[in-house]
Design an enzyme around this catalytic site. Structure first.
Site, mmCIF file in Angstrom:
data_model
loop_
_atom_site.group_PDB
_atom_site.id
_atom_site.type_symbol
_atom_site.label_atom_id
_atom_site.label_comp_id
_atom_site.label_asym_id
_atom_site.label_seq_id
_atom_site.Cartn_x
_atom_site.Cartn_y
_atom_site.Cartn_z
ATOM 1 N N ASP A 98 0.843 -1.200 0.000
ATOM 2 C CA ASP A 98 0.000 0.000 0.000
ATOM 3 C C ASP A 98 0.874 1.244 0.000
ATOM 4 O O ASP A 98 1.728 1.413 0.880
ATOM 5 C CB ASP A 98 -0.899 -0.010 1.245
ATOM 6 N N ASP A 100 0.373 5.213 0.268
ATOM 7 C CA ASP A 100 -0.628 6.211 0.622
ATOM 8 C C ASP A 100 0.014 7.590 0.585
ATOM 9 O O ASP A 100 1.073 7.804 1.174
ATOM 10 C CB ASP A 100 -1.181 5.928 2.018
ATOM 11 N N ASP A 293 3.253 1.227 3.468
ATOM 12 C CA ASP A 293 2.698 1.008 4.805
ATOM 13 C C ASP A 293 3.088 -0.403 5.256
ATOM 14 O O ASP A 293 2.566 -1.389 4.722
ATOM 15 C CB ASP A 293 1.176 1.156 4.762
#
Length: 384
Positions: A98, A100, A293
């Site tokens: 991920d 972000d 992440d």
């Protein structure tokens, strides 16, 4: 609240229409019957979890009838996905990453961040000043509402391209097994469809994350050896050279190769010796590594936003990215209808969707459903 579940009929109606008319966008996982599903509902609290579907049709029927605000699916496969976690019998998990935008800490963010008071809900316009107290009730607790700008999206795209390069060159993952998705808000998800990674436990995935983020690279691996009894060093390049992986990245950054022993020796001296160079190398590798992440990758029981579904933080869809450079999430993932919806803005706001600029300074406005939904989901407007 900006990131809470929005209880607004126009939003729910727009979501229902999407799932009814855009069913082909839903991309269920492989081995669907072995996955745990979960969803959140408009106006509800908590997630309905431990759900299972036998077919894609059954899943889509549920989306149309329940109209969830967010839909999730496990990266793990289970023998009994509907049972409590300790009884599911874990069979492996897909490898997921991920990226972000909020983790990139870009300097532009403060210029397009709104502050929503956690006590009274008052929203303040973007300001370069540090948020202190609410102008209405005096509370010092706030939620930040971010409308990503072009720089934010470009930053996330650069990070995604860097991860893509790491996965192919360093880990040797076939390009066809790397599936990239826009998250539906401000980032990208990577799903690795390679069975060889499914058995990895949390520790093995943590080691992968450390490598990708540039954590723990030994100075000895690029040829710096500590002199016995001092902080001095000498250079002895590894026999395998500096042509691959982190060795190549650091060598390129320092502009050295295996013929540059004297240059590397001088670099270490200029920085301040072995210990100082070690600290500098840690900073360098973190800058060259990928900002992902860690918890998303290491959690082997995580439920993850399902491809093709809508994100209640924006009304945008999680969609597959064919080409990162040309991808535009505010157009390619903006798939709701355009029926008119009247909204009341809490604060002047702007966003660019489907190539159109929506710069709303009036208190009320009539907008296409996709634009109205975006502002409502962000917590910057109310339907009227």
């Amino acid at each position: 609240m900006s990131n809470g579940i929005i209880a607004a009929d126009p939003v729910r109606s727009a979501f229902r229409e999407y799932y009814f008319k855009r069913a082909e966008m839903i991309e269920p996982p492989s081995d669907i019957e072995k996955r745990e599903f979960g969803y959140m509902q408009f106006g509800g609290r908590g997630m309905a979890r431990h759900l299972s579907f036998r077919t894609t049709g059954e899943l889509i029927a549920t989306l149309i009838t329940q109209v969830p605000s967010d839909v999730y699916c496990s990266n793990a496969l289970y023998r009994f996905p509907t049972l409590p976690m300790q009884e599911k019998q874990w069979l492996g998990a897909d490898l997921i990453f991920d990226i972000d935008g909020k983790d990139l800490h870009l300097p532009c963010v403060s210029s397009h961040s709104y502050h929503c008071c956690a006590s009274c809900g008052h929203v303040s316009a973007p300001s370069e000043d540090e948020y202190s107290v609410c102008n209405v009730c005096g509370s010092n607790k706030d939620e930040r509402i971010v409308i990503p700008c072009g720089k934010c999206i470009e930053g996330s795209k650069r990070e995604a391209m860097r991860l893509h390069e790491f996965l192919m060159t360093d880990l040797g993952i076939d390009k066809l097994n790397i599936h990239i998705y826009f998250s539906g808000n401000n980032g990208f998800h990577f799903h690795i469809q390679d069975d060889s990674y499914r058995p990895l436990d949390s520790q093995a995935r943590s080691d992968l994350v450390g490598y990708l983020m540039g954590i723990g690279l030994l100075v000895e691996s690029i040829g710096i050896r500590k002199s016995p009894g001092s902080d001095n060093s000498f250079v002895k390049f590894p026999k395998s050279g500096l042509q691959a992986g982190w060795r190549r990245r650091v060598a390129d950054k320092l502009r050295i190769d295996t013929t540059s022993a004297m240059r590397l020796t001088n670099i270490v001296k200029e920085i301040g010796g072995y210990s100082a160079f070690k600290s500098e190398l840690e900073k360098m590798t973190r800058e060259l590594g990928v900002r992902i992440d860690p918890q998303v990758t290491t959690d082997i029981h995580r439920v993850f936003r399902m491809p093709g579904t809508l994100n209640s933080k924006s009304g945008l869809a999680k969609v597959k990215v064919r080409d990162i450079e040309s991808f535009d999430g505010f157009s390619d993932a903006c798939l709701l209808g355009d029926a008119k919806v009247k909204v009341k803005l809490k604060v002047p706001a702007k966003v660019r969707l489907r190539g159109e600029n929506y710069n709303i300074s009036k208190e009320t406005a009539e907008l296409p459903a996709y634009a109205a939904t975006y502002f409502i989901c962000k917590g910057l407007a109310l339907a009227i």
